[in-house]
Design a protein around this motif. Structure first.
Motif, PDB file in Angstrom:
ATOM      1  N   LEU A  42       4.820  -4.627 -34.492  1.00 24.50           N
ATOM      2  CA  LEU A  42       5.631  -5.708 -34.658  1.00 24.50           C
ATOM      3  C   LEU A  42       6.182  -5.349 -36.212  1.00 24.50           C
ATOM      4  N   TYR A  82      10.235 -15.927 -35.743  1.00 28.31           N
ATOM      5  CA  TYR A  82       8.983 -16.655 -36.191  1.00 28.31           C
ATOM      6  C   TYR A  82       9.472 -17.365 -37.323  1.00 28.31           C
ATOM      7  N   ALA A 115       2.594 -11.917 -31.390  1.00 25.37           N
ATOM      8  CA  ALA A 115       1.390 -11.962 -32.192  1.00 25.37           C
ATOM      9  C   ALA A 115       1.356 -13.269 -32.949  1.00 25.37           C
ATOM     10  N   PHE A 116      -0.052 -13.487 -33.134  1.00 29.52           N
ATOM     11  CA  PHE A 116      -0.368 -14.723 -33.643  1.00 29.52           C
ATOM     12  C   PHE A 116      -1.049 -14.533 -35.050  1.00 29.52           C
ATOM     13  N   PHE A 117      -0.587 -15.283 -35.842  1.00 26.58           N
ATOM     14  CA  PHE A 117      -1.046 -15.233 -37.343  1.00 26.58           C
ATOM     15  C   PHE A 117      -2.135 -15.953 -37.953  1.00 26.58           C
ATOM     16  N   GLY A 118      -3.061 -15.511 -38.654  1.00 27.43           N
ATOM     17  CA  GLY A 118      -3.531 -16.475 -39.667  1.00 27.43           C
ATOM     18  C   GLY A 118      -3.131 -17.296 -40.637  1.00 27.43           C
ATOM     19  N   GLN A 119      -3.839 -17.919 -41.381  1.00 28.09           N
ATOM     20  CA  GLN A 119      -3.196 -18.750 -42.349  1.00 28.09           C
ATOM     21  C   GLN A 119      -2.748 -17.871 -43.606  1.00 28.09           C
ATOM     22  N   TYR A 135      -3.753  -6.700 -36.658  1.00 25.02           N
ATOM     23  CA  TYR A 135      -3.064  -6.189 -37.462  1.00 25.02           C
ATOM     24  C   TYR A 135      -3.201  -6.797 -38.887  1.00 25.02           C
ATOM     25  N   LEU A 162      -1.880 -11.159 -44.235  1.00 24.77           N
ATOM     26  CA  LEU A 162      -1.823 -11.937 -43.269  1.00 24.77           C
ATOM     27  C   LEU A 162      -2.486 -11.068 -42.223  1.00 24.77           C
ATOM     28  N   GLY A 209       0.633 -19.109 -42.342  1.00 23.07           N
ATOM     29  CA  GLY A 209       0.875 -17.722 -41.535  1.00 23.07           C
ATOM     30  C   GLY A 209       2.179 -18.129 -40.966  1.00 23.07           C
TER      31      GLY A 209
END
Lengths: 112, 115
Positions: free
Chosen positions: B103, B36, A101-105, A34, A90, B43
């Motif tokens: 999402l 989150y 979901a896992f996000f980058g920085q 994404y 992101l 992030g």
């Protein structure tokens, strides 16, 4: 373990210049990928998502495009940046439906 | 069309007390909900989630409640700590054929926990 890398962290580009942001995921295969954008004081807006190599779906009409040349690589591009493209971009990955979901920085893009 | 809404842009809570963050949604097809936490220039990091078949999920100091009839979920943090100060995003997931999901995020609530 899985990790997601996104670069650069910050970028200042003039109006009309091209853009290329890269995101790679390690430690998993065939992830859903994404691109999100957070404008100042706003929530996270989904821009593109991909379920496989070469498969890109766009959420909103815009000045940007995305590509997935490899299973774990996701690229966000523009041929000519606009001032309104400024924001915090992101990249994220997930295993699929019903998972987080896992996000980058993130990349802070400022178009001047 | 804002499918996920966080109507409180900010919340201030005293250390040790309970923080309650709220989220409303409109799409009855959402089947998975997440919270989150986000610090500036980073992030978002995943906190806790809940499936639409449940009404409560607890993980340490964090509990998420889901009221499907009201299309409402909330995040409770007890006790609140100064390190909890951040922006909290509510997200909802809708499943598509092929096993992928989207999402959709709310606008976020900035939580400030003060001594």
């Amino acid at each position: 373990s899985q990790t997601i890398h996104q670069w650069p962290a910050t970028l200042v580009q003039p109006v009309g210049s091209p853009l290329s942001l890269e995101c790679t995921v390690e430690g998993t295969s065939n992830p859903n990928l994404y691109w999100y954008r957070q404008a100042a004081g706003r929530g996270l807006q989904l821009l593109f998502y991909s379920v496989g190599i070469g498969q890109i779906s766009s959420e909103v009409p815009q000045n940007l495009s995305a590509s997935r040349p490899q299973d774990r690589q996701f690229i966000l591009s523009s041929k000519k940046l606009l001032l309104s493209d400024s924001g915090f971009y992101l990249c994220a990955w997930s295993r699929g439906a019903g998972t987080e979901a896992f996000f980058g920085q993130g990349t802070r893009l400022t178009v001047v | 069309d804002q499918q996920v809404k966080q109507n409180s842009p900010s919340l201030s809570v005293q250390e040790g007390r309970i923080s309650i963050l709220n989220c409303d949604y409109t799409n009855s097809m959402f089947d998975y909900f997440l919270w989150y936490k986000k610090y500036p220039a980073e992030g978002p990091t995943f906190l806790i989630s809940i499936s639409s078949i449940k009404d409560k999920n607890e993980d340490g100091r964090f509990t998420v409640f889901l009221n499907k009839s009201a299309k409402h979920l909330s995040l409770h943090i007890v006790p609140s700590q100064p390190g909890d100060s951040a922006v909290y995003f509510c997200a909802a997931s809708v499943k598509f054929s092929g096993g992928y999901n989207k999402l959709i995020f709310g606008a976020g609530t900035r939580l400030a926990v003060h001594p």
